[in-house]
Write an enzyme that holds these catalytic residues in place. Structure first.
Site, PDB file in Angstrom:
ATOM      1  N   ARG A   3      24.222  38.741 -71.053  1.00 17.62           N
ATOM      2  CA  ARG A   3      24.294  37.913 -69.857  1.00 17.62           C
ATOM      3  C   ARG A   3      24.819  38.686 -68.651  1.00 17.62           C
ATOM      4  O   ARG A   3      24.359  38.472 -67.521  1.00 17.62           O
ATOM      5  CB  ARG A   3      25.178  36.686 -70.110  1.00 17.62           C
ATOM      6  CG  ARG A   3      24.450  35.401 -70.448  1.00 17.62           C
ATOM      7  CD  ARG A   3      23.256  35.131 -69.573  1.00 17.62           C
ATOM      8  NE  ARG A   3      23.597  34.745 -68.200  1.00 17.62           N
ATOM      9  CZ  ARG A   3      23.793  33.507 -67.804  1.00 17.62           C
ATOM     10  NH1 ARG A   3      23.665  32.527 -68.654  1.00 17.62           N
ATOM     11  NH2 ARG A   3      24.106  33.249 -66.561  1.00 17.62           N
TER      12      ARG A   3
ATOM     13  N   ILE B 179      23.900  28.816 -66.647  1.00 20.93           N
ATOM     14  CA  ILE B 179      25.157  28.766 -65.914  1.00 20.93           C
ATOM     15  C   ILE B 179      25.399  30.146 -65.313  1.00 20.93           C
ATOM     16  O   ILE B 179      25.370  31.158 -66.032  1.00 20.93           O
ATOM     17  CB  ILE B 179      26.304  28.360 -66.861  1.00 20.93           C
ATOM     18  CG1 ILE B 179      26.032  26.949 -67.396  1.00 20.93           C
ATOM     19  CG2 ILE B 179      27.645  28.427 -66.139  1.00 20.93           C
ATOM     20  CD1 ILE B 179      26.979  26.499 -68.481  1.00 20.93           C
ATOM     21  N   LEU B 180      25.585  30.187 -64.014  1.00 22.63           N
ATOM     22  CA  LEU B 180      25.756  31.478 -63.344  1.00 22.63           C
ATOM     23  C   LEU B 180      27.173  31.994 -63.568  1.00 22.63           C
ATOM     24  O   LEU B 180      28.143  31.239 -63.480  1.00 22.63           O
ATOM     25  CB  LEU B 180      25.476  31.322 -61.852  1.00 22.63           C
ATOM     26  CG  LEU B 180      24.004  31.009 -61.531  1.00 22.63           C
ATOM     27  CD1 LEU B 180      23.869  30.534 -60.092  1.00 22.63           C
ATOM     28  CD2 LEU B 180      23.119  32.208 -61.802  1.00 22.63           C
TER      29      LEU B 180
ATOM     30  N   ASN C  24      23.544  23.213 -55.484  1.00 20.24           N
ATOM     31  CA  ASN C  24      22.891  22.723 -56.703  1.00 20.24           C
ATOM     32  C   ASN C  24      22.630  21.233 -56.563  1.00 20.24           C
ATOM     33  O   ASN C  24      23.340  20.533 -55.847  1.00 20.24           O
ATOM     34  CB  ASN C  24      23.827  22.976 -57.897  1.00 20.24           C
ATOM     35  CG  ASN C  24      23.240  22.501 -59.211  1.00 20.24           C
ATOM     36  OD1 ASN C  24      22.059  22.723 -59.498  1.00 20.24           O
ATOM     37  ND2 ASN C  24      24.045  21.830 -60.026  1.00 20.24           N
TER      38      ASN C  24
ATOM     39  N   HIS D  24      22.523  17.868 -58.954  1.00 22.24           N
ATOM     40  CA  HIS D  24      22.924  17.424 -60.289  1.00 22.24           C
ATOM     41  C   HIS D  24      22.598  15.940 -60.434  1.00 22.24           C
ATOM     42  O   HIS D  24      22.911  15.151 -59.539  1.00 22.24           O
ATOM     43  CB  HIS D  24      24.420  17.669 -60.497  1.00 22.24           C
ATOM     44  CG  HIS D  24      24.876  17.273 -61.859  1.00 22.24           C
ATOM     45  ND1 HIS D  24      24.631  18.041 -62.985  1.00 22.24           N
ATOM     46  CD2 HIS D  24      25.515  16.160 -62.298  1.00 22.24           C
ATOM     47  CE1 HIS D  24      25.112  17.417 -64.048  1.00 22.24           C
ATOM     48  NE2 HIS D  24      25.650  16.269 -63.664  1.00 22.24           N
TER      49      HIS D  24
ATOM     50  N   LEU E 225      31.726  24.472 -63.722  1.00 24.95           N
ATOM     51  CA  LEU E 225      30.394  23.875 -63.875  1.00 24.95           C
ATOM     52  C   LEU E 225      30.317  22.464 -63.279  1.00 24.95           C
ATOM     53  O   LEU E 225      31.145  21.602 -63.599  1.00 24.95           O
ATOM     54  CB  LEU E 225      30.043  23.808 -65.375  1.00 24.95           C
ATOM     55  CG  LEU E 225      28.677  23.182 -65.695  1.00 24.95           C
ATOM     56  CD1 LEU E 225      27.544  24.063 -65.206  1.00 24.95           C
ATOM     57  CD2 LEU E 225      28.538  22.894 -67.187  1.00 24.95           C
TER      58      LEU E 225
ATOM     59  N   GLN F 166      15.495   9.815 -55.707  1.00 27.86           N
ATOM     60  CA  GLN F 166      16.566  10.042 -54.731  1.00 27.86           C
ATOM     61  C   GLN F 166      16.893  11.534 -54.602  1.00 27.86           C
ATOM     62  O   GLN F 166      17.243  12.006 -53.524  1.00 27.86           O
ATOM     63  CB  GLN F 166      17.829   9.250 -55.108  1.00 27.86           C
ATOM     64  CG  GLN F 166      17.612   7.754 -55.135  1.00 27.86           C
ATOM     65  CD  GLN F 166      17.012   7.231 -53.842  1.00 27.86           C
ATOM     66  OE1 GLN F 166      17.447   7.589 -52.745  1.00 27.86           O
ATOM     67  NE2 GLN F 166      15.978   6.400 -53.956  1.00 27.86           N
ATOM     68  N   GLU F 167      16.784  12.273 -55.719  1.00 26.78           N
ATOM     69  CA  GLU F 167      17.000  13.722 -55.644  1.00 26.78           C
ATOM     70  C   GLU F 167      16.052  14.319 -54.613  1.00 26.78           C
ATOM     71  O   GLU F 167      16.425  15.183 -53.813  1.00 26.78           O
ATOM     72  CB  GLU F 167      16.734  14.375 -57.007  1.00 26.78           C
ATOM     73  CG  GLU F 167      17.726  13.986 -58.083  1.00 26.78           C
ATOM     74  CD  GLU F 167      17.508  14.748 -59.379  1.00 26.78           C
ATOM     75  OE1 GLU F 167      17.105  15.920 -59.343  1.00 26.78           O
ATOM     76  OE2 GLU F 167      17.738  14.163 -60.451  1.00 26.78           O
TER      77      GLU F 167
HETATM   78  C1  GRF Z   1      16.681  17.559 -61.941  1.00 24.33           C
HETATM   79  O1  GRF Z   1      16.964  16.296 -62.500  1.00 24.33           O
HETATM   80  C2  GRF Z   1      17.927  18.193 -61.399  1.00 24.33           C
HETATM   81  O2  GRF Z   1      18.846  17.263 -60.906  1.00 24.33           O
HETATM   82  C3  GRF Z   1      18.495  18.868 -62.623  1.00 24.33           C
HETATM   83  O3  GRF Z   1      17.374  19.348 -63.316  1.00 24.33           O
HETATM   84  C4  GRF Z   1      16.234  18.560 -63.000  1.00 24.33           C
HETATM   85  C5  GRF Z   1      15.201  19.501 -62.484  1.00 24.33           C
HETATM   86  O4  GRF Z   1      13.975  18.859 -62.231  1.00 24.33           O
HETATM   87  N1  GRF Z   1      19.451  19.881 -62.242  1.00 24.33           N
HETATM   88  P1  GRF Z   1      12.834  19.609 -61.437  1.00 24.33           P
HETATM   89  O5  GRF Z   1      12.580  20.918 -62.149  1.00 24.33           O
HETATM   90  O6  GRF Z   1      13.302  19.807 -60.033  1.00 24.33           O
HETATM   91  O7  GRF Z   1      11.641  18.691 -61.513  1.00 24.33           O
END
Ligand code: GRF
Length: 212
Positions: A61, A88-89, A103, A105, A140, A169-170
């Site tokens: 790693r 995990i970076l 990021n 999440h 993390l 929503q993302e």
């Molecule tokens: C998303 O749900 C994001 O929140 C999580 O991993 C998923 C990635 O989905 N970290 P995608 O590859 O963007 O479709």
């Protein structure tokens, strides 16, 4: 114009949302640790340079992280956006790019860090779930929170239906957070992010709804 590098491992739907948002940024490259990540073809279809670094090809790693950091640094990014990047970076990576890695999440952090967030939310019986864009630190799924979106958890939900509601929503908040970064509107003070000029919405999401 600020330059960003997006790191992915799989599907790439957040990457696609970022691309479709036509943000005032240059996407210098999309980097994947997984040669089979679907998101790579999304990047190529948009004419964006891709780079695959498969950590299985490295001695360990530390060697992988060092190569990843130097290949990313070569793109001179102002921002590194993790979009479903499943590794995990390491500390040295995070320190080298401190304040420049964000990021997305799929939970309302600090609730439910780690994997399987939707199943965890259902098991915990929370009525409101959601997603978070945050700066990456060595811990993390912690780090200063930029923006969150909340959705109701419905009685009929399973992990898939809940994940789909959150994902929608993302796709709204990740491009938004990057736009704010590009506009120099994110200020970190005492581990908290202030978004300059953004108005908070003074409306509550109630779940279940209450009889008035
Ligand atoms: C998303 O749900 C994001 O929140 C999580 O991993 C998923 C990635 O989905 N970290 P995608 O590859 O963007 O479709």
């Amino acid at each position: 114009m600020k330059s960003i590098v997006v790191l992915i491992s799989g599907r790439g739907s957040n990457l696609e949302a970022i691309l479709k948002a036509r943000l005032p940024v240059k996407i210098a490259a999309v980097v994947s640790n997984n040669p089979r990540a679907k998101g790579l073809s999304i990047a190529k279809a948009h004419g964006i340079e891709t780079l695959v670094l498969d950590y299985k090809q490295f001695a360990g790693r530390a060697a992988f992280d060092a190569e990843l950091a130097s290949r990313i640094a070569a793109f001179k990014p102002d921002l590194i956006a993790l979009a479903g990047f499943m590794l995990i970076l390491g500390d040295s990576f995070v320190k080298r790019f401190a304040g420049r890695v964000i990021n997305i999440h799929p939970s309302l952090l600090p609730a439910f860090p780690g994997l399987d967030t939707h199943a965890k939310a259902l098991r915990a019986g929370v009525k409101i779930h959601g997603c978070t864009v945050h700066f990456v630190t060595s811990e993390l799924d912690h780090g200063p929170i930029i923006v969150q979106a909340a959705v109701p958890v419905l009685e009929a939900d399973d992990s898939e239906t809940l994940a789909a509601r959150v994902l929608e929503q993302e796709h709204r908040i990740y491009p938004q957070a990057i736009r704010w970064f590009a506009e120099n509107r994110l200020v970190i003070e005492n581990q908290c992010v202030r978004v300059m000029g953004a108005e908070a919405m003074d409306r509550a999401l109630l779940s279940p709804g209450v009889d008035e």
